[in-house]
Design a protein around this motif. Structure first.
Motif, PDB file in Angstrom:
ATOM      1  N   THR A 109      -2.332 -52.033  30.459  1.00  0.00           N
ATOM      2  CA  THR A 109      -2.754 -51.568  29.626  1.00  0.00           C
ATOM      3  C   THR A 109      -4.865 -51.872  29.136  1.00  0.00           C
ATOM      4  O   THR A 109      -4.514 -51.765  28.388  1.00  0.00           O
ATOM      5  CB  THR A 109      -2.013 -52.767  28.712  1.00  0.00           C
ATOM      6  N   GLY A 110      -5.201 -53.268  30.024  1.00  0.00           N
ATOM      7  CA  GLY A 110      -6.119 -53.670  29.024  1.00  0.00           C
ATOM      8  C   GLY A 110      -7.059 -53.457  29.766  1.00  0.00           C
ATOM      9  O   GLY A 110      -8.601 -53.923  29.688  1.00  0.00           O
ATOM     10  N   HIS A 250       4.163 -50.713  25.096  1.00  0.00           N
ATOM     11  CA  HIS A 250       2.598 -50.499  25.063  1.00  0.00           C
ATOM     12  C   HIS A 250       2.509 -49.332  23.880  1.00  0.00           C
ATOM     13  O   HIS A 250       1.268 -49.266  23.368  1.00  0.00           O
ATOM     14  CB  HIS A 250       1.956 -50.756  26.167  1.00  0.00           C
ATOM     15  N   ILE A 251       2.515 -48.635  25.032  1.00  0.00           N
ATOM     16  CA  ILE A 251       2.628 -47.366  23.958  1.00  0.00           C
ATOM     17  C   ILE A 251       2.707 -47.056  22.159  1.00  0.00           C
ATOM     18  O   ILE A 251       2.462 -46.778  21.330  1.00  0.00           O
ATOM     19  CB  ILE A 251       3.780 -45.795  24.582  1.00  0.00           C
ATOM     20  N   PHE A 253       3.012 -49.763  20.605  1.00  0.00           N
ATOM     21  CA  PHE A 253       2.605 -50.219  19.660  1.00  0.00           C
ATOM     22  C   PHE A 253       1.213 -49.490  18.908  1.00  0.00           C
ATOM     23  O   PHE A 253       0.790 -49.728  18.247  1.00  0.00           O
ATOM     24  CB  PHE A 253       2.854 -51.389  20.259  1.00  0.00           C
ATOM     25  N   ARG A 254       0.787 -48.869  19.634  1.00  0.00           N
ATOM     26  CA  ARG A 254      -0.569 -47.895  19.497  1.00  0.00           C
ATOM     27  C   ARG A 254      -0.222 -46.772  18.991  1.00  0.00           C
ATOM     28  O   ARG A 254      -1.030 -46.094  18.579  1.00  0.00           O
ATOM     29  CB  ARG A 254      -1.110 -47.574  20.991  1.00  0.00           C
ATOM     30  N   ASP A 260      -4.087 -51.074  14.858  1.00  0.00           N
ATOM     31  CA  ASP A 260      -4.249 -51.761  15.491  1.00  0.00           C
ATOM     32  C   ASP A 260      -3.083 -52.711  15.842  1.00  0.00           C
ATOM     33  O   ASP A 260      -3.948 -53.816  16.069  1.00  0.00           O
ATOM     34  CB  ASP A 260      -6.010 -51.510  16.381  1.00  0.00           C
ATOM     35  N   ASP A 262      -1.452 -53.724  18.947  1.00  0.00           N
ATOM     36  CA  ASP A 262      -1.457 -53.805  20.485  1.00  0.00           C
ATOM     37  C   ASP A 262      -2.447 -55.336  21.110  1.00  0.00           C
ATOM     38  O   ASP A 262      -1.428 -55.702  22.021  1.00  0.00           O
ATOM     39  CB  ASP A 262      -2.273 -53.058  21.091  1.00  0.00           C
ATOM     40  N   ASP A 266       0.360 -58.229  23.271  1.00  0.00           N
ATOM     41  CA  ASP A 266      -0.371 -58.866  24.553  1.00  0.00           C
ATOM     42  C   ASP A 266      -0.059 -60.441  23.864  1.00  0.00           C
ATOM     43  O   ASP A 266       0.699 -61.191  25.143  1.00  0.00           O
ATOM     44  CB  ASP A 266      -1.832 -58.803  25.121  1.00  0.00           C
TER      45      ASP A 266
END
Length: 368
Positions: A109-110, A250-251, A253-254, A260, A262, A266
């Protein structure tokens, strides 16, 4: 002496919640049931609460005894130590799975260019520091975490409410009851059955008489939180996408418009991972100390953490193997540790408790 460390019942509640939420927000244990995932989780939560109540009952029948001490007390020195060693392995193994879950999440993811070993090592150093600081410090961390996590989940839920599509919950039970039951069984073992580790924490709780109530309430609270997460993901993404995506939260939250959040996910996942892996490392370290009749668990924290890091890298060849293990193998692998041995331990503890009560009554009668 580490046994003198004390935590409040509220801290026990927050530790249990952080532990159970842990990697459940990363690897969805209910993905196999698709649009009926919420129902599978509801069933799993009910059975999981019964399982947690069983652990609390074991402690109630063995007051002030950790899991290791209760095993030796009821199974005998030799067999009890054998089971104790197995549980220490189980806690270290569970730590390695948590580390790999969070490592894979961070890479995907990051930080795709960052070696997963580097991420896991950094993560594990924070865990080791927290465990060495003591169970009281971990309790205070969990207090802050739970409030922030709950606020963020509520905020995200209402921010996405306009994106909900109730049609995503249909059709209902087109594949029969079997996928729901199979998924519910997996949910019982992950995350609820993993709370067997808290039999190493219960002796630190100040108000011992409220452990049962606190444990059950935390299980129900976590059930509500995770059902909300599953419903949110399904309503926004649809059952197919929610079950196929590796990290659906994760998707989701975006997808919040013009905002933002996200990074907040995390941060919360990181803290939840620290709590879950930290409890496991603490349980393993305290367990080996009790098996060897030592006084301080801290010298074992770094070696056990290093072992967990090594296992986390070696245990899977890819992220798909990780997901397959979590869904297909882990539930059956966990049965002896989470259900079979605890059930036998509960029965033996109950019999011993009855016998000791009878002996006391006989002595009182003779005295009279």
């Amino acid at each position: 002496m580490y046994k003198n460390s004390k935590i409040s019942n509220y801290q026990l509640f927050t530790l249990l919640c952080g532990f159970m939420i842990g990697s459940s927000l990363i690897v969805s244990p209910a993905a196999g049931a698709k649009q009926e995932a919420w129902l599978a989780f509801l069933i799993g939560c009910i059975i999981g609460t019964i399982l947690i109540a069983m652990y609390a009952s074991i402690y109630r029948l063995n007051p002030s005894c950790t899991l290791i001490e209760a095993l030796e007390k009821n199974f005998g020195k030799i067999l009890g130590k054998v089971f104790g060693v197995l549980y220490i392995w189980y806690f270290i193994h569970l730590t390695s799975l948590v580390l790999r879950n969070f490592g894979e999440y961070s890479v995907v993811t990051g930080y795709p260019e960052t070696p997963i070993l580097f991420i896991i090592v950094c993560f594990s150093l924070i865990i080791a520091f927290s465990v060495r600081a003591g169970i009281e410090v971990m309790g205070r961390i969990s207090e802050i975490f739970l409030v922030i996590l709950t606020a963020i989940l509520v905020f995200v839920f209402f921010s996405l409410i306009t994106s909900f599509d109730l049609e995503n919950l249909k059709p209902f039970m087109t594949q029969g009851i079997k996928p729901i039951i199979n998924t519910a069984f997996g949910i019982v073992t992950f995350p609820f059955g993993e709370t067997i580790a808290f039999l190493m924490v219960f002796p630190h709780v100040i108000k011992q008489e409220k452990i049962m109530k606190t444990s059950i309430f935390s299980s129900l609270f976590v059930g509500l939180v995770l059902i909300e997460v599953i419903l949110r993901n399904t309503l926004v993404l649809g059952s197919n996408m929610a079950s196929r995506d590796i990290f659906p939260s994760h998707i989701v939250f975006r997808l919040i418009p013009n905002l933002d959040v996200d990074p907040l996910l995390d941060v919360n996942l990181t803290v939840a991972g620290i709590i879950k892996a930290g409890i496991c490392i603490y349980a393993a370290s305290a367990g080996i100390v009790q098996l060897l009749n030592l006084d301080d668990y801290k010298p074992f924290v770094l070696p056990f953490t290093a072992l967990a890091v090594s296992l986390s890298i070696w245990i899977y060849g890819s992220i798909m193997e990780m997901l397959q293990w979590a869904s297909d193998i882990w539930p059956y692998y966990s049965i002896p540790f989470q259900i079979v041995i605890p059930c036998i331990l509960l029965i033996l503890s109950f019999v011993r408790h009855k016998r000791s009560g009878k002996v006391k009554n006989d002595k009182s009668a003779r005295t009279i």
